[in-house]
Design a protein around this motif. Structure first.
Motif, PDB file in Angstrom:
ATOM      1  N   PRO A  58      43.185 -12.609 -52.620  1.00 29.94           N
ATOM      2  CA  PRO A  58      41.822 -12.883 -53.100  1.00 29.94           C
ATOM      3  C   PRO A  58      41.110 -13.884 -52.200  1.00 29.94           C
ATOM      4  N   SER A  59      39.798 -13.944 -52.316  1.00 29.12           N
ATOM      5  CA  SER A  59      39.025 -14.936 -51.570  1.00 29.12           C
ATOM      6  C   SER A  59      39.414 -16.335 -52.024  1.00 29.12           C
ATOM      7  N   CYS A  60      39.320 -17.299 -51.106  1.00 29.36           N
ATOM      8  CA  CYS A  60      39.699 -18.670 -51.433  1.00 29.36           C
ATOM      9  C   CYS A  60      38.669 -19.294 -52.375  1.00 29.36           C
ATOM     10  N   ARG A  61      39.135 -20.207 -53.194  1.00 31.31           N
ATOM     11  CA  ARG A  61      38.286 -20.809 -54.219  1.00 31.31           C
ATOM     12  C   ARG A  61      37.376 -21.907 -53.665  1.00 31.31           C
ATOM     13  N   ASN A  62      37.960 -22.860 -52.981  1.00 28.43           N
ATOM     14  CA  ASN A  62      37.232 -24.066 -52.613  1.00 28.43           C
ATOM     15  C   ASN A  62      36.039 -23.771 -51.714  1.00 28.43           C
ATOM     16  N   LYS A  63      36.254 -22.933 -50.688  1.00 28.80           N
ATOM     17  CA  LYS A  63      35.184 -22.652 -49.733  1.00 28.80           C
ATOM     18  C   LYS A  63      34.311 -21.480 -50.152  1.00 28.80           C
ATOM     19  N   CYS A  64      34.941 -20.428 -50.672  1.00 33.34           N
ATOM     20  CA  CYS A  64      34.198 -19.179 -50.892  1.00 33.34           C
ATOM     21  C   CYS A  64      33.565 -19.033 -52.273  1.00 33.34           C
ATOM     22  N   GLU A  65      34.143 -19.639 -53.295  1.00 35.65           N
ATOM     23  CA  GLU A  65      33.620 -19.404 -54.644  1.00 35.65           C
ATOM     24  C   GLU A  65      32.155 -19.820 -54.788  1.00 35.65           C
ATOM     25  N   PRO A  66      31.749 -21.013 -54.321  1.00 39.04           N
ATOM     26  CA  PRO A  66      30.321 -21.354 -54.436  1.00 39.04           C
ATOM     27  C   PRO A  66      29.422 -20.419 -53.625  1.00 39.04           C
ATOM     28  N   ILE A  67      29.888 -20.027 -52.426  1.00 40.65           N
ATOM     29  CA  ILE A  67      29.080 -19.158 -51.563  1.00 40.65           C
ATOM     30  C   ILE A  67      28.955 -17.764 -52.165  1.00 40.65           C
ATOM     31  N   LEU A  68      30.094 -17.180 -52.551  1.00 42.27           N
ATOM     32  CA  LEU A  68      30.069 -15.824 -53.104  1.00 42.27           C
ATOM     33  C   LEU A  68      29.396 -15.791 -54.472  1.00 42.27           C
ATOM     34  N   GLY A  69      29.467 -16.910 -55.203  1.00 43.45           N
ATOM     35  CA  GLY A  69      28.765 -16.974 -56.479  1.00 43.45           C
ATOM     36  C   GLY A  69      27.289 -16.685 -56.302  1.00 43.45           C
ATOM     37  N   PHE A  70      26.718 -17.167 -55.184  1.00 41.81           N
ATOM     38  CA  PHE A  70      25.314 -16.865 -54.861  1.00 41.81           C
ATOM     39  C   PHE A  70      25.170 -15.475 -54.270  1.00 41.81           C
ATOM     40  N   MET A  71      26.045 -15.114 -53.332  1.00 41.96           N
ATOM     41  CA  MET A  71      25.882 -13.858 -52.591  1.00 41.96           C
ATOM     42  C   MET A  71      26.048 -12.613 -53.466  1.00 41.96           C
ATOM     43  N   LEU A  72      26.789 -12.735 -54.552  1.00 46.45           N
ATOM     44  CA  LEU A  72      27.012 -11.574 -55.422  1.00 46.45           C
ATOM     45  C   LEU A  72      25.886 -11.380 -56.440  1.00 46.45           C
ATOM     46  N   GLN A  73      24.951 -12.308 -56.488  1.00 46.70           N
ATOM     47  CA  GLN A  73      23.814 -12.150 -57.405  1.00 46.70           C
ATOM     48  C   GLN A  73      23.013 -10.914 -57.023  1.00 46.70           C
ATOM     49  N   GLY A  74      22.801 -10.039 -58.001  1.00 42.01           N
ATOM     50  CA  GLY A  74      22.097  -8.789 -57.732  1.00 42.01           C
ATOM     51  C   GLY A  74      23.020  -7.600 -57.605  1.00 42.01           C
ATOM     52  N   LEU A  75      24.322  -7.846 -57.474  1.00 43.16           N
ATOM     53  CA  LEU A  75      25.323  -6.762 -57.451  1.00 43.16           C
ATOM     54  C   LEU A  75      25.928  -6.617 -58.839  1.00 43.16           C
ATOM     55  N   GLU A  76      26.294  -5.412 -59.176  1.00 47.26           N
ATOM     56  CA  GLU A  76      27.026  -5.194 -60.431  1.00 47.26           C
ATOM     57  C   GLU A  76      28.502  -5.423 -60.143  1.00 47.26           C
ATOM     58  N   VAL A  77      29.022  -6.536 -60.653  1.00 46.46           N
ATOM     59  CA  VAL A  77      30.379  -6.975 -60.323  1.00 46.46           C
ATOM     60  C   VAL A  77      31.250  -6.944 -61.576  1.00 46.46           C
ATOM     61  N   GLU A  78      32.513  -6.585 -61.387  1.00 50.65           N
ATOM     62  CA  GLU A  78      33.463  -6.612 -62.505  1.00 50.65           C
ATOM     63  C   GLU A  78      33.494  -8.009 -63.121  1.00 50.65           C
ATOM     64  N   GLU A  79      33.765  -8.071 -64.405  1.00 51.20           N
ATOM     65  CA  GLU A  79      33.932  -9.370 -65.053  1.00 51.20           C
ATOM     66  C   GLU A  79      35.178 -10.058 -64.511  1.00 51.20           C
ATOM     67  N   ASN A  80      35.147 -11.364 -64.553  1.00 52.24           N
ATOM     68  CA  ASN A  80      36.300 -12.150 -64.132  1.00 52.24           C
ATOM     69  C   ASN A  80      37.482 -11.836 -65.045  1.00 52.24           C
ATOM     70  N   PRO A  81      38.503 -11.144 -64.526  1.00 54.64           N
ATOM     71  CA  PRO A  81      39.635 -10.780 -65.395  1.00 54.64           C
ATOM     72  C   PRO A  81      40.404 -11.987 -65.905  1.00 54.64           C
ATOM     73  N   MET A  82      40.245 -13.124 -65.232  1.00 55.67           N
ATOM     74  CA  MET A  82      40.955 -14.333 -65.659  1.00 55.67           C
ATOM     75  C   MET A  82      40.344 -14.950 -66.915  1.00 55.67           C
ATOM     76  N   LEU A  83      39.166 -14.430 -67.319  1.00 58.34           N
ATOM     77  CA  LEU A  83      38.561 -14.894 -68.566  1.00 58.34           C
ATOM     78  C   LEU A  83      39.032 -14.068 -69.760  1.00 58.34           C
ATOM     79  N   ASN A  84      39.728 -12.967 -69.468  1.00 58.64           N
ATOM     80  CA  ASN A  84      40.282 -12.153 -70.548  1.00 58.64           C
ATOM     81  C   ASN A  84      41.563 -12.787 -71.072  1.00 58.64           C
TER      82      ASN A  84
END
Length: 557
Positions: free
Chosen positions: A323-349
């Motif tokens: 998976p993508s790294c958390r510390n560096k990529c999570e804030p960036i991808l959190g923005f970049m994925l806006q507007g895409l239909e993305v699967e729900e975070n399975p870790m919240l299940n």
């Protein structure tokens, strides 16, 4: 090879592969079939290409520093509805940011005529000036003389201070003794003599300090002349480096699916109030998505895999998806994925939903449960359902004495009262509890028994992963014993001598451990139906009867 538009067509027929309906959640996923096909095509290119040279540690004949790399593929659809994919690598490859087969960086700081190169030259020049001054023979001699003489002066002055204090103490004793033995007139005379003595001693002490100051004055001036220049250069270097860093943060601007831009400085500095971590924006996933949005390519599915030898601290296996790294990529991808239909975070299940909790043993003081795999021992930040919360519904005062990883199954001790808890906990702290785990490893072990001794700490860039770290890691030891080898897999008993987070999983997977991940390990190996790690045996002293008791539960795998 020239591929200026970076859109790569599939060589293999993909007509029968059903596309995903949602873009995969990048921080926890299983690679989609079409992603695997794209990755295999990239891996074929890595094996056969002649465009550049990089030592991944896969070929004994390769030279240079061994550096394994994370590569990424993004399956995309172009404006003609054609399916293809983009490829990228994290960081630099073969000491370059640009290779025709792969998408370019979001911002190439290594552009020949760019501001980074120009400013880097100035910073390097400042480094050179500092090094030249510090290596100057005259400076080194003056520094050595000034520092050595300063130490001598300090020692002599300190010695004189001690003597002053001792002499003052002696004068006080003499004065006290004389006050009862001398006449009033003689006592007054003595006090005057003692006062003169004190003034003389203070005079010589001040004179000593002044002499040393005068002796050091010339060398101090020469030394300070060099030192001040070095300090000024270092301040300028630091200021320029900080300004350059800020400029880089502002120039790393990422697109999202809605066509909006945000810089690293905005994402980390303004929104999270932290400095962007080193290498932020250089990972494969942000590069791929940015290029896709910029070139009107629709993202379908993402996957990142490791190619080459594993780093010394973290665990990375050749060709395995991560998976993508958390510390560096999570804030960036959190923005970049806006507007895409993305699967729900399975870790919240809730992984425990629909699972029963078996109470294996119970008395007035404790109980043991056979915890299923994918079941929390204690409540998490997002998911509260756990062994603790379920047991406390029946026994409100109960609390787990120890924990098992969410993915690990097996015996877990629950204390029913505070005294029992304290008694049992002391046994775990003193390591008098005998624990045995059974696991199935993906690989064949040569040694039948052994001890793994690899210190561990959390990976601050990618929690909850653990790293092997000899500098800051905590002592972690595991004994093991091979039970069976079959079909390329090894069944083992683990006897943990310490109880670190993910200890058995890391000790199994790490190249300096057993170099054979536990089957189903989604963090350090390959995800399957379940983690093949089970806490099958516990032996301890009962908190009430004080007798040694033992319990065994067989694994389901």
């Amino acid at each position: 090879m020239t591929n200026k538009n970076r859109f790569i067509s599939f060589k293999e027929d993909i007509e029968e592969i059903k596309l995903p309906t949602l873009f995969n959640f990048p921080f926890y996923y299983q690679a989609h079939e079409i992603v695997k096909v794209a990755a295999e095509q990239v891996q074929e290119y890595l094996i056969t290409q002649k465009d550049w040279k990089h030592n991944f540690g896969l070929n004994q004949n390769d030279t240079g520093l061994i550096i394994g790399k994370m590569f990424g593929v993004l399956v995309v659809q172009n404006e003609k509805n054609e399916l293809g994919f983009l490829a990228a690598y994290s960081g630099k490859l073969a000491d370059s940011n640009e290779h025709d087969y792969f998408v370019p960086p979001v911002f190439d700081m290594l552009t020949k005529d760019g501001f980074y190169r120009a400013e880097e030259k100035i910073v390097m020049s400042l480094n050179t000036q500092v090094e030249e001054i510090e290596s100057n023979t005259e400076y080194q001699n003056i520094k050595k003389y000034f520092e050595s003489q300063s130490e001598v002066a300090k020692a002599e002055i300190e010695k004189a201070k001690i003597e002053l204090r001792e002499q003052k103490k002696q004068r006080k004793i003499r004065r006290n003794e004389a006050s009862t033995s001398l006449s009033e007139t003689d006592f007054e005379i003595l006090k005057e003599e003692l006062k003169d003595e004190s003034l003389k001693q203070q005079y010589f002490f001040k004179k000593l300090k002044k002499q040393w100051k005068e002796n050091l004055e010339d060398s101090e001036k020469k030394y300070k002349k060099f030192a001040e220049k070095i300090t000024a250069l270092k301040i300028e270097r630091r200021q320029r480096s900080n300004q350059l860093q800020q400029r880089l943060f502002d120039n790393y601007k990422f697109l999202n699916a809605e066509g909006n831009h945000k810089s690293l400085q905005t994402i980390f500095g303004q929104e999270l109030n932290i400095t962007p971590p080193a290498g932020a924006g250089e990972c494969a996933a942000p590069k791929l998505l940015h290029y896709a949005y910029k070139n009107n390519l629709k993202p379908i599915a993402l996957g990142e895999f490791w190619w080459g030898q594993s780093p010394k601290s973290e665990i990375r296996k050749h060709k395995i998806f991560y998976p993508s790294c958390r510390n560096k990529c999570e804030p960036i991808l959190g923005f970049m994925l806006q507007g895409l239909e993305v699967e729900e975070n399975p870790m919240l299940n809730n992984p425990a939903e629909g699972k029963k909790l078996e109470i294996f043993y119970e008395d007035e003081y404790l109980l043991l449960v056979n915890k299923p795999a994918e079941f929390l021992s204690v409540p998490g930040r997002k998911i509260k359902d756990s062994v603790q919360t379920r047991i406390q519904k029946k026994y409100p005062n109960s609390v787990p004495v120890h924990r098992l990883d969410q993915s690990t199954s097996g015996l877990l001790i629950i204390a029913r009262d505070r005294d029992s808890y304290n008694h049992l906990q002391k046994q775990f702290i003193k390591r008098t509890v005998n624990k045995r785990y059974v696991a199935v490893l993906d690989g064949i072990l040569k040694e039948k028994t052994g001890l793994i001794d690899l210190p561990l700490r959390v990976d601050l860039d990618n929690r909850p992963h653990q790293l092997v770290c000899y500098e800051h890691g905590k002592n972690a030891q595991t004994k093991y014993e091979v039970l069976e080898i079959k079909d390329g897999k090894t069944r083992v008993h683990f006897f943990p001598l310490t109880g670190r987070t993910h200890q058995l999983r890391v000790h199994a997977a790490h190249q300096n451990g057993l170099n054979a991940p536990i089957i189903g390990d989604d963090l350090y190996g390959k995800k399957t139906n379940c983690l093949h790690l089970h806490a099958e045996y516990l032996e301890f002293i009962h908190p009430h009867t004080k007798e040694r008791v033992s319990f065994f539960v067989e694994a389901e795998f």
